[in-house]
Motif scaffolding. Structure first.
Motif, PDB file in Angstrom:
ATOM      1  N   GLU A 154       0.833  -1.301  -0.080  1.00  0.00           N
ATOM      2  CA  GLU A 154       0.221   0.060   0.091  1.00  0.00           C
ATOM      3  C   GLU A 154       0.898   1.392   0.116  1.00  0.00           C
ATOM      4  N   SER A 155       1.949   1.296   0.853  1.00  0.00           N
ATOM      5  CA  SER A 155       2.743   2.481   0.527  1.00  0.00           C
ATOM      6  C   SER A 155       3.403   2.604  -0.604  1.00  0.00           C
ATOM      7  N   LEU A 156       3.875   1.732  -1.515  1.00  0.00           N
ATOM      8  CA  LEU A 156       3.989   1.823  -2.627  1.00  0.00           C
ATOM      9  C   LEU A 156       2.870   2.143  -3.552  1.00  0.00           C
ATOM     10  N   LEU A 157       1.760   1.679  -3.585  1.00  0.00           N
ATOM     11  CA  LEU A 157       0.763   2.148  -4.282  1.00  0.00           C
ATOM     12  C   LEU A 157       0.314   3.657  -4.113  1.00  0.00           C
ATOM     13  N   HIS A 158       0.435   4.181  -2.870  1.00  0.00           N
ATOM     14  CA  HIS A 158       0.263   5.682  -2.451  1.00  0.00           C
ATOM     15  C   HIS A 158       1.495   6.283  -3.039  1.00  0.00           C
ATOM     16  N   THR A 159       2.582   6.088  -2.975  1.00  0.00           N
ATOM     17  CA  THR A 159       3.817   6.781  -3.686  1.00  0.00           C
ATOM     18  C   THR A 159       3.503   7.066  -5.270  1.00  0.00           C
ATOM     19  N   LEU A 160       3.059   5.829  -5.847  1.00  0.00           N
ATOM     20  CA  LEU A 160       3.016   5.937  -7.068  1.00  0.00           C
ATOM     21  C   LEU A 160       1.782   6.672  -7.665  1.00  0.00           C
ATOM     22  N   VAL A 161       0.607   6.612  -6.950  1.00  0.00           N
ATOM     23  CA  VAL A 161      -0.351   7.415  -7.280  1.00  0.00           C
ATOM     24  C   VAL A 161      -0.151   8.863  -6.801  1.00  0.00           C
ATOM     25  N   GLU A 162       0.483   9.281  -5.966  1.00  0.00           N
ATOM     26  CA  GLU A 162       1.101  10.724  -5.769  1.00  0.00           C
ATOM     27  C   GLU A 162       2.098  11.173  -6.619  1.00  0.00           C
ATOM     28  N   GLU A 163       2.988  10.475  -6.863  1.00  0.00           N
ATOM     29  CA  GLU A 163       4.399  10.874  -7.497  1.00  0.00           C
ATOM     30  C   GLU A 163       4.160  10.920  -9.060  1.00  0.00           C
ATOM     31  N   GLY A 164       3.365   9.707  -9.612  1.00  0.00           N
ATOM     32  CA  GLY A 164       3.114   9.695 -11.014  1.00  0.00           C
ATOM     33  C   GLY A 164       2.965  10.711 -11.652  1.00  0.00           C
ATOM     34  N   PRO A 165       1.815  11.467 -11.501  1.00  0.00           N
ATOM     35  CA  PRO A 165       1.334  12.646 -11.983  1.00  0.00           C
ATOM     36  C   PRO A 165       2.305  13.759 -11.928  1.00  0.00           C
ATOM     37  N   LYS A 166       3.056  13.930 -10.802  1.00  0.00           N
ATOM     38  CA  LYS A 166       3.941  15.111 -10.435  1.00  0.00           C
ATOM     39  C   LYS A 166       5.081  14.855 -11.739  1.00  0.00           C
ATOM     40  N   ALA A 167       5.359  13.373 -11.666  1.00  0.00           N
ATOM     41  CA  ALA A 167       6.566  13.474 -12.734  1.00  0.00           C
ATOM     42  C   ALA A 167       6.172  13.813 -14.088  1.00  0.00           C
ATOM     43  N   LEU A 168       4.910  13.583 -14.550  1.00  0.00           N
ATOM     44  CA  LEU A 168       4.630  14.276 -15.783  1.00  0.00           C
ATOM     45  C   LEU A 168       4.393  15.895 -15.894  1.00  0.00           C
ATOM     46  N   ALA A 169       3.835  16.382 -14.635  1.00  0.00           N
ATOM     47  CA  ALA A 169       3.511  17.797 -14.311  1.00  0.00           C
ATOM     48  C   ALA A 169       5.029  18.496 -14.303  1.00  0.00           C
ATOM     49  N   PRO A 199       8.566  17.484 -14.772  1.00  0.00           N
ATOM     50  CA  PRO A 199       9.529  16.585 -15.105  1.00  0.00           C
ATOM     51  C   PRO A 199      10.974  16.654 -14.741  1.00  0.00           C
ATOM     52  N   ASP A 200      11.538  17.763 -14.098  1.00  0.00           N
ATOM     53  CA  ASP A 200      12.610  18.111 -13.682  1.00  0.00           C
ATOM     54  C   ASP A 200      12.967  17.770 -12.325  1.00  0.00           C
ATOM     55  N   ASP A 201      11.830  17.501 -11.530  1.00  0.00           N
ATOM     56  CA  ASP A 201      11.905  17.159 -10.067  1.00  0.00           C
ATOM     57  C   ASP A 201      12.486  15.926  -9.634  1.00  0.00           C
ATOM     58  N   LEU A 202      13.783  16.026  -9.461  1.00  0.00           N
ATOM     59  CA  LEU A 202      14.676  14.830  -9.018  1.00  0.00           C
ATOM     60  C   LEU A 202      14.162  14.131  -7.806  1.00  0.00           C
ATOM     61  N   ALA A 203      13.517  14.674  -6.951  1.00  0.00           N
ATOM     62  CA  ALA A 203      12.949  14.051  -5.636  1.00  0.00           C
ATOM     63  C   ALA A 203      11.730  13.150  -5.982  1.00  0.00           C
ATOM     64  N   VAL A 204      11.156  13.553  -6.952  1.00  0.00           N
ATOM     65  CA  VAL A 204       9.906  12.966  -7.332  1.00  0.00           C
ATOM     66  C   VAL A 204      10.446  11.528  -8.378  1.00  0.00           C
TER      67      VAL A 204
END
Length: 383
Positions: free
Chosen positions: A214-229, A231-236
């Motif tokens: 569940e922690s992985l699912l949460h992270t992917l749901v939260e960070e996935g759209p950020k990676a598209l929005a 794209p230069d965010d290294l922490a994401v």
């Protein structure tokens, strides 16, 4: 939970600048073959970093490994290994390059009739050339597991052996900044579905595995759209990269039932129609969730509550909402969620089912009760 034995000997070198760790991770006396795909690693600086880290080594290179690595291409690498005497392999690229390198490692030592039988007949792997990898596209988890998928024509087949698990993996999020939005989305979705196929089955009181998944699912749901929005965010990118590795390094799957139906059907979509692997998964998973809602009821309710906060309504309403939230996430990542989205229709279902039958995929799921008629129902639901 069920009893299990777990070991993961892959050393992970995570973070910016960690490609330099190659210089100490590979024994100096090894003759190293660097295996990669196209020219992207020469454009984004990864190749130069690898070359610098291999200074003083005797090494060569083999390029051209495709997405969904092709058997004939990999056999060219096998011949190079044999004729030039390479005794260490370094995969530099995404999951396809790592998977292909694993096959090269096994096929170069194969003593049987035909190396294709490693995949087709699941002949056991007894000796391999050691390998490491530099990951540039987080998605498959291949960098720290013993699985590999190789294609030959329309056949896309899996083999697994602990012997082909990489000795080390370099995970530098900086290397992912040059990925296209499509590649980023595919990677996030692939990792998400990997996690779901080890999680969305039935409860066995495996609280650690459930909470970790569940922690992985949460992270992917939260960070996935950020990676598209952004794209230069290294922490994401770092969070996505580590999530993708954890999704399929074996840990969340120990002691729990697993259901790889989505992957098996997805492989046939890729083999027959060339659809990106992750995009086959985003098409098939929602249909599996719908068709198997009774068998997966308890975990669907848990998934909906813990990932999307769905706590009100009837059981059916909560399950419907969980499925719709999953579809909405996939759409947010820009991937297809139906066969119609990739211009397939009812006539294509017979092609996919014939391939499933040819490859022996006739008893899928956590209960091994997803027969071809049920696979047909899943595909019809995915239209």
């Amino acid at each position: 939970m069920d009893k299990f034995t777990y070991q993961n000997p892959t050393s992970i070198h995570f973070g910016q600048g960690q490609i330099a760790a190659i210089s100490t991770a590979i024994p100096k006396d090894k003759k190293v073959l660097v295996i990669y795909g196209g020219g992207s690693i020469k454009q984004n600086g990864v190749y130069e970093q690898v070359a610098n880290a291999l200074e003083g080594f005797n090494w060569g290179e083999f390029s051209g490994v495709e997405p969904n690595p092709q058997y004939d291409t990999l056999m060219q690498a096998v011949e190079l290994v044999k004729t030039e005497g390479y005794d260490y392999l370094l995969a530099v690229g995404g999951g396809s390059v790592v998977d292909g390198t694993k096959f090269v490692a096994a096929a170069a030592c194969y003593q049987g009739e035909d190396p294709w039988h490693i995949l087709l007949k699941q002949e056991p792997v007894t000796h391999v050339i050691p390998l490491g990898c530099v990951l540039t596209l987080p998605a498959t988890g291949s960098e720290s597991n013993g699985g590999s998928v190789v294609s030959r024509g329309k056949d896309k087949l899996f083999f697994g052996s602990p012997l082909v698990r990489p000795a080390f993996a370099v995970l530098d999020p900086q290397t992912t900044l040059s990925l296209s939005p499509r590649q980023v989305a595919n990677g996030v979705v692939d990792a998400f579905v990997h996690t779901m196929e080890q999680y969305l089955t039935y409860p066995v009181n495996a609280k650690v595995q459930d909470r970790f998944a569940e922690s992985l699912l949460h992270t992917l749901v939260e960070e996935g759209p950020k990676a598209l929005a952004t794209p230069d965010d290294l922490a994401v990118r770092a969070n996505i990269m580590w999530s993708a590795t954890q999704a399929l390094n074996g840990l969340i799957g120990v002691g729990v039932p697993q259901d790889w139906t989505t992957h098996m059907i997805g492989h046939e979509l890729t083999g027959n129609y060339g659809i990106d692997h992750a995009r086959t998964l985003s098409i098939v998973l929602p249909a599996v969730m719908k068709v198997r809602r009774k068998e997966k009821e308890a975990k669907l309710l848990q998934f909906g509550e813990r990932i999307f906060g769905i706590t009100s309504g009837t059981t059916d309403e909560r399950i419907n909402a969980a499925i719709e939230h999953t579809i909405a996430f996939f759409k947010q990542m820009g991937v297809p969620t139906s066969l119609a989205d990739v211009e397939l229709n009812e006539k294509d279902i017979d092609v996919i089912l014939a391939s499933l039958e040819r490859h022996g995929m006739v008893a899928l799921g956590e209960h091994q009760d997803i027969t071809l008629p049920i696979s047909r129902e899943i595909l019809n639901t995915a239209l």
